[in-house]
Write an enzyme that holds these catalytic residues in place. Structure first.
Site, mmCIF file in Angstrom:
data_model
loop_
_atom_site.group_PDB
_atom_site.id
_atom_site.type_symbol
_atom_site.label_atom_id
_atom_site.label_comp_id
_atom_site.label_asym_id
_atom_site.label_seq_id
_atom_site.Cartn_x
_atom_site.Cartn_y
_atom_site.Cartn_z
ATOM 1 N N CYS A 139 0.843 -1.208 0.000
ATOM 2 C CA CYS A 139 0.000 0.000 0.000
ATOM 3 C C CYS A 139 0.873 1.252 0.000
ATOM 4 C CB CYS A 139 -0.918 -0.010 1.219
ATOM 5 S SG CYS A 139 -1.932 1.471 1.342
ATOM 6 N N CYS A 142 -0.511 4.130 2.225
ATOM 7 C CA CYS A 142 -0.307 3.924 3.667
ATOM 8 C C CYS A 142 1.156 4.149 4.057
ATOM 9 C CB CYS A 142 -0.676 2.507 4.082
ATOM 10 S SG CYS A 142 -2.150 1.842 3.317
ATOM 11 N N ASP A 143 2.077 3.621 3.265
ATOM 12 C CA ASP A 143 3.472 3.536 3.712
ATOM 13 C C ASP A 143 4.446 4.444 2.974
ATOM 14 O OD1 ASP A 143 2.709 1.599 5.563
ATOM 15 O OD2 ASP A 143 2.889 0.000 4.092
#
Ligand code: NAP
Length: 309
Positions: A139, A142-143
Site C-alpha cells: 500500500c 499507507c506507507d
C-alpha cells in the site's frame, strides 16, 4: 435458521467498497429492506488509492478517500449504516439464505449481493512475510511517507504498479520498477508517465527471488529471466503490486468461479445460485475499475429487486 419471516430481510450486501456502496444506493432507493456487512472499514481498495483520475464526473480527478466519503454519504441517504462483521458461511434452504457471521450470529435473507473485492497477491519469496511492515508493503498510500529520500523498489508491470510507483515519486529519491517481462501491461497513459519519470528506472526481465534484511529491508535478490543471473539490489523498501486475489473463499464451494476464484455471473450479476449476486472486483470480468464496480453494484441491486417481485 430462524423461520420467523419478520426477521428475514430482502437483501444482504456483503462488502462496502464501491460495488457494495453502489448496490446499497440502488437497493435502498428501490425500497428493499437491506443490511450491509463489512469486515474492515468501508471503502475497499479504492480508499487506499491516492488519486483516482478516471471516475466520470470528477474531471480533475479525486482522492480515493474523498470519493469513498462521498459514496458513503450518498448511499446512506437511502441505506442503513454499514455493520461490522465477517461472513464465514452461506446456506440456502427453502428459498431463504442463512448467512453465518464469525461471531456465530445468523442473518436470514431472500437475496445476497457479494461485493467482497480482492486483496493484493504476494510474491511468496523468502523474506517477504518476515519483513512485511518493515519495508515490504502492498500500500503506497499507507506507507509511502516512510520512504522519504530513500531508494526503493516497486514490483509489477500493471496499472497498480505504475500508478503506485508514480505516487511514490512524491517521497522516494529513486525507484526501481522491476518487471518480469520487457513490456508493461499498464494502460498507455500510465506507461508513458512511468517511462518518462526521471526518478523511475526500469529493471526489465527480472524477478524478485528474495527480500533481504533483518530489522528492516536492506535489498532484494533479482534474477535475470533471460540469463538466470542473480544479483543484489540495495533498496530500503519493496512495494509489491502483482495483481489481486478475490475474497471469495467463503463462497467458492457454493457457486461457480473461474480457476482463480473470481465469481462467474450472468448479465444480471446473478451467480450460479438463484438469488445470490456478485459485484465488483470479486467477479470474473475484463475491466476492474471503480466505475465498473459501482455499475456492477447497481445492476446486482436491480437483479435482486427483480428476483423479489
Ligand atoms: P494486473 O493487471 O493483474 O497486473 C499484475 C502485474 O504483475 C503484471 O504486470 C504481471 O506480469 C505482474 N506479476 C504477476 N504475478 C507476478 C509474479 N509472481 N512476479 C512478478 N510479477 C508478477 O494487476 P494490478 O496492476 O494490480 O491491477 C488489478 C486490476 O485493477 C486490473 O484490472 C487493473 O486494470 C485495475 N487497476 C486499474 C487502475 C486504474 O485504472 N488507474 C489502477 C489500479 C488497478 P505480466 O504482465 O507479465 O503478467
Amino acid at each position: 435458521m430462524s423461520n420467523d419471516t419478520n426477521n428475514i430481510i430482502d437483501c444482504l450486501i456483503i462488502g462496502a467498497g464501491p460495488a457494495g456502496l453502489g448496490a446499497s444506493l440502488y437497493a435502498g432507493r428501490s425500497g428493499l429492506n437491506i443490511r450491509i456487512i463489512e469486515k474492515l472499514s468501508p471503502g475497499g481498495q479504492a480508499i487506499v488509492t491516492d488519486w483516482i483520475d478516471n471516475y466520470l464526473g470528477f474531471k480533475d480527478g479525486i482522492s480515493g478517500f474523498e470519493l469513498i466519503e462521498n459514496m458513503k454519504a450518498h448511499a446512506l441517504r437511502f441505506a442503513p449504516s454499514v455493520e461490522n462483521g465477517e461472513v464465514i458461511a452461506i446456506r440456502k434452504e427453502e428459498g431463504i439464505f442463512s448467512v453465518e457471521l464469525s461471531d456465530r450470529t445468523f442473518i436470514a435473507t431472500r437475496t445476497i449481493i457479494i461485493a467482497t473485492g480482492a486483496r493484493p497477491r504476494k510474491l511468496n519469496v523468502p523474506g517477504e512475510e518476515e519483513l512485511t511492515g518493515k519495508g515490504v508493503s502492498y500500500c503506497a498510500t499507507c506507507d509511502g511517507p516512510f520512504f522519504r529520500d530513500q531508494t526503493i523498489a516497486v514490483v509489477g508491470g500493471g496499472d497498480s504498479a505504475c500508478q503506485e510507483a508514480l505516487f511514490l515519486t512524491n517521497f522516494a529519491k529513486k525507484i526501481y520498477l522491476i518487471h518480469r517481462r520487457d513490456e508493461l501491461r499498464a494502460v498507455k497513459t500510465l506507461q508513458d508517465k512511468v517511462l518518462n519519470n526521471e526518478k523511475i528506472e526500469m529493471i526489465w526481465n527480472a524477478t524478485v527471488e528474495e527480500i533481504k534484511g533483518d530489522a528492516e529491508v536492506t535489498g532484494c535478490i533479482l534474477k535475470d529471466t533471460k540469463t538466470g543471473e542473480l544479483r543484489e539490489l540495495k533498496v530500503g523498501g519493496v512495494f509489491i503490486f502483482i495483481g489481486i486475489i478475490p475474497n471469495t473463499e467463503f463462497i467458492r464451494r457454493l457457486i461457480k468461479t473461474d480457476d482463480l476464484g473470481f465469481i462467474i455471473t450472468d448479465d444480471w450479476m446473478e451467480t450460479s445460485l438463484e438469488g445470490l449476486f456478485a459485484a465488483g472486483d470479486c467477479r470474473a470480468k475484463n475491466l476492474r475499475q471503480v466505475i465498473t464496480a459501482v455499475s456492477d453494484g447497481a445492476i446486482a441491486a436491480y437483479g435482486a429487486k427483480h428476483r423479489l417481485i
